[in-house]
Design an enzyme around this catalytic site. Sequence first.
Site, PDB file in Angstrom:
ATOM      1  N   ASP A   1     -72.598  73.510 -74.649  1.00  0.00           N
ATOM      2  CA  ASP A   1     -71.751  74.697 -74.751  1.00  0.00           C
ATOM      3  C   ASP A   1     -72.647  75.915 -74.590  1.00  0.00           C
ATOM      4  O   ASP A   1     -73.830  75.877 -74.968  1.00  0.00           O
ATOM      5  CB  ASP A   1     -71.035  74.736 -76.106  1.00  0.00           C
ATOM      6  CG  ASP A   1     -69.953  73.671 -76.221  1.00  0.00           C
ATOM      7  OD1 ASP A   1     -69.347  73.325 -75.191  1.00  0.00           O
ATOM      8  OD2 ASP A   1     -69.713  73.203 -77.340  1.00  0.00           O
TER       9      ASP A   1
ATOM     10  N   ASP B   1     -64.166  73.810 -71.471  1.00  0.00           N
ATOM     11  CA  ASP B   1     -63.297  74.026 -72.635  1.00  0.00           C
ATOM     12  C   ASP B   1     -62.141  74.963 -72.281  1.00  0.00           C
ATOM     13  O   ASP B   1     -60.990  74.706 -72.634  1.00  0.00           O
ATOM     14  CB  ASP B   1     -64.090  74.633 -73.807  1.00  0.00           C
ATOM     15  CG  ASP B   1     -65.150  73.703 -74.350  1.00  0.00           C
ATOM     16  OD1 ASP B   1     -65.019  72.476 -74.173  1.00  0.00           O
ATOM     17  OD2 ASP B   1     -66.110  74.213 -74.959  1.00  0.00           O
TER      18      ASP B   1
END
Length: 155
Positions: free
Chosen positions: A118, A138
Amino acid sequence: MEIICVLIVPIIFFGDLWLKNRVEKGLSVRGNKKERALLGGRLLLRRHHNRGAILNTGEKKRPVVAAVSLLLTAALVPVFLFSLGRRGNRLLRLGLALLLGGAFSNTYDRLKRKYVVDYLSFGVKWKWFRSIVFNVSDFCIIIGALLAALGYCLG
């Protein structure tokens, strides 16, 4: 429209994979989190290894999270392919394409790296929200799920 939806899946997968690789190699190491301000601090570029699912949920059961991710992604493939053969409902197809591209990318990370890379946070005053780190996949999963649900309800 069908060809565009088919192309969206690998574009998301390879685009996010490229970004993840750049983040992995490009940010200097400071503990487990790395950070660089973008757009005047509105966005924060960080390197974070998510070893679970949403917000690190299930990080102590990584094999289970990876298996569930793989099963859900595999179940989504025939749904997406079936939607391509049907007329109308472009919103559903677009949502499924975004959802599948993001799912492939994050599932690949879980299986290959054993964690999901991430790299984006929002530079807001709320610390709890500022601490959440996302990736492009995401956002594609969230937007894709919303569009697919909307397309299904309207179709």
